[in-house]
Design a protein around this motif. Sequence first.
Motif, PDB file in Angstrom:
ATOM      1  N   PRO A   1     -12.819  22.434  18.187  1.00  9.25           N
ATOM      2  CA  PRO A   1     -12.483  23.461  19.181  1.00  9.25           C
ATOM      3  C   PRO A   1     -11.196  24.161  18.754  1.00  9.25           C
ATOM      4  O   PRO A   1     -10.244  23.519  18.326  1.00  9.25           O
TER       5      PRO A   1
ATOM      6  N   PHE B   1     -12.391  13.457  27.828  1.00 10.19           N
ATOM      7  CA  PHE B   1     -11.055  12.949  27.532  1.00 10.19           C
ATOM      8  C   PHE B   1     -11.051  11.436  27.578  1.00 10.19           C
ATOM      9  O   PHE B   1     -11.542  10.822  28.528  1.00 10.19           O
TER      10      PHE B   1
ATOM     11  N   LEU C   1     -19.084  12.813  18.079  1.00 15.17           N
ATOM     12  CA  LEU C   1     -17.929  13.361  17.374  1.00 15.17           C
ATOM     13  C   LEU C   1     -16.696  12.917  18.141  1.00 15.17           C
ATOM     14  O   LEU C   1     -16.633  13.080  19.365  1.00 15.17           O
TER      15      LEU C   1
ATOM     16  N   PHE D   1     -12.755  13.622  18.490  1.00 12.03           N
ATOM     17  CA  PHE D   1     -11.679  14.527  18.131  1.00 12.03           C
ATOM     18  C   PHE D   1     -10.356  13.958  18.600  1.00 12.03           C
ATOM     19  O   PHE D   1     -10.264  13.348  19.670  1.00 12.03           O
TER      20      PHE D   1
ATOM     21  N   TYR E   1     -10.642  12.578  22.269  1.00  9.02           N
ATOM     22  CA  TYR E   1     -11.807  13.062  22.995  1.00  9.02           C
ATOM     23  C   TYR E   1     -13.081  12.580  22.324  1.00  9.02           C
ATOM     24  O   TYR E   1     -13.128  12.417  21.108  1.00  9.02           O
TER      25      TYR E   1
ATOM     26  N   GLY F   1      -8.432   8.495  30.451  1.00  7.22           N
ATOM     27  CA  GLY F   1      -9.615   9.127  31.019  1.00  7.22           C
ATOM     28  C   GLY F   1     -10.778   8.159  31.049  1.00  7.22           C
ATOM     29  O   GLY F   1     -10.627   6.991  31.388  1.00  7.22           O
TER      30      GLY F   1
ATOM     31  N   ARG G   1     -17.181  12.151  12.707  1.00  2.13           N
ATOM     32  CA  ARG G   1     -18.554  11.982  13.200  1.00  2.13           C
ATOM     33  C   ARG G   1     -18.964  10.540  13.004  1.00  2.13           C
ATOM     34  O   ARG G   1     -19.063  10.061  11.875  1.00  2.13           O
TER      35      ARG G   1
ATOM     36  N   PHE H   1     -15.343  26.637  25.768  1.00  8.08           N
ATOM     37  CA  PHE H   1     -14.934  25.674  26.784  1.00  8.08           C
ATOM     38  C   PHE H   1     -13.696  26.181  27.507  1.00  8.08           C
ATOM     39  O   PHE H   1     -12.749  26.639  26.869  1.00  8.08           O
TER      40      PHE H   1
ATOM     41  N   GLN I   1      -2.977  15.902  31.645  1.00  9.22           N
ATOM     42  CA  GLN I   1      -4.336  15.558  31.257  1.00  9.22           C
ATOM     43  C   GLN I   1      -5.189  16.808  31.390  1.00  9.22           C
ATOM     44  O   GLN I   1      -5.110  17.521  32.375  1.00  9.22           O
TER      45      GLN I   1
ATOM     46  N   PHE J   1      -6.640  20.856  17.893  1.00 14.08           N
ATOM     47  CA  PHE J   1      -7.631  19.846  17.565  1.00 14.08           C
ATOM     48  C   PHE J   1      -7.731  19.588  16.067  1.00 14.08           C
ATOM     49  O   PHE J   1      -7.617  20.502  15.254  1.00 14.08           O
TER      50      PHE J   1
ATOM     51  N   THR K   1     -17.977  22.192  31.002  1.00 13.37           N
ATOM     52  CA  THR K   1     -19.108  21.668  30.240  1.00 13.37           C
ATOM     53  C   THR K   1     -19.554  22.588  29.120  1.00 13.37           C
ATOM     54  O   THR K   1     -20.438  22.240  28.350  1.00 13.37           O
TER      55      THR K   1
ATOM     56  N   GLN L   1     -17.142  13.676  21.988  1.00 13.06           N
ATOM     57  CA  GLN L   1     -18.118  14.737  22.232  1.00 13.06           C
ATOM     58  C   GLN L   1     -19.483  14.271  21.726  1.00 13.06           C
ATOM     59  O   GLN L   1     -19.727  14.230  20.529  1.00 13.06           O
TER      60      GLN L   1
ATOM     61  N   GLN M   1     -22.918  17.847  24.393  1.00 18.49           N
ATOM     62  CA  GLN M   1     -22.091  17.532  25.551  1.00 18.49           C
ATOM     63  C   GLN M   1     -20.736  18.200  25.426  1.00 18.49           C
ATOM     64  O   GLN M   1     -20.338  18.656  24.353  1.00 18.49           O
ATOM     65  N   GLY M   2     -20.036  18.202  26.531  1.00 16.85           N
ATOM     66  CA  GLY M   2     -18.676  18.726  26.522  1.00 16.85           C
ATOM     67  C   GLY M   2     -17.711  17.707  25.977  1.00 16.85           C
ATOM     68  O   GLY M   2     -18.092  16.677  25.417  1.00 16.85           O
ATOM     69  N   LEU M   3     -16.450  18.010  26.141  1.00 15.63           N
ATOM     70  CA  LEU M   3     -15.387  17.148  25.631  1.00 15.63           C
ATOM     71  C   LEU M   3     -14.959  16.177  26.720  1.00 15.63           C
ATOM     72  O   LEU M   3     -14.475  16.586  27.776  1.00 15.63           O
TER      73      LEU M   3
END
Lengths: 112, 113
Positions: B44, A45, A88, A90, A35, A58, A108, B89, B100, A103, B105, A37, A41-43
Amino acid sequence: DSGVTQTPKHLITATGQRVTLRCSPRSGDLSVYWYQQSLDQGLQFLIQYYNGEERAKGNILERFSAQQFPDLHSELNLSSLELGDSALYFCASGTSDTDTQYFGPGTRLTVL
Amino acid sequence: GENVEQHPSTLSVQEGDSAVIKCTYSDSASNYFPWYKQELGKRPQLIIDIRSNVGEKKDQRIAVTLNKTAKHFSLHITETQPEDSAVYFCAASEYFSRNQFYFGTGTSLTVIP
């Protein structure tokens, strides 16, 4: 501690360069997910491997590639780096008979 | 593909109050819905999850509810504490098929002492 390890913790490099991020899954886990990030922002894929084979893809750029080795560790290769690749990264691992992802601590990446 | 929407993006509550975060998903084939908590600069961490054959799951102060018909699921945190402050999240997955994960967000929760 999730049991997933990632190296290095921090990476600072210049635009145009190439880097390799490494992930070791938890003992017994066959799946590895990557992932991205970005700041606030969100994660996102990127890609998943299962027992050495690519399982799902993804939003992974063509400049990025990954692989999973026979010992199940995985590497994410980022090339022709741009400032926007700073983020970042992950990895997460999971078994074949459970949906849960665990995770790693993340790498970084800073591109200057 | 799946589309997961999460609301609100930020949430502030007084210590001791409850917090609710909601997610909707689009793919009726999704059957696994985890929630992750991420503290600043950290990984996470899974805090609770629910599968599509269950409507509600509780773990101490945390609960998750799932409405398959409406395609939404929610995280409930009761008796909030300052250490609950983090980004949360939600995610949806159709396991055994595509495997998947699609993440929301994120919701930045601040618990005010």
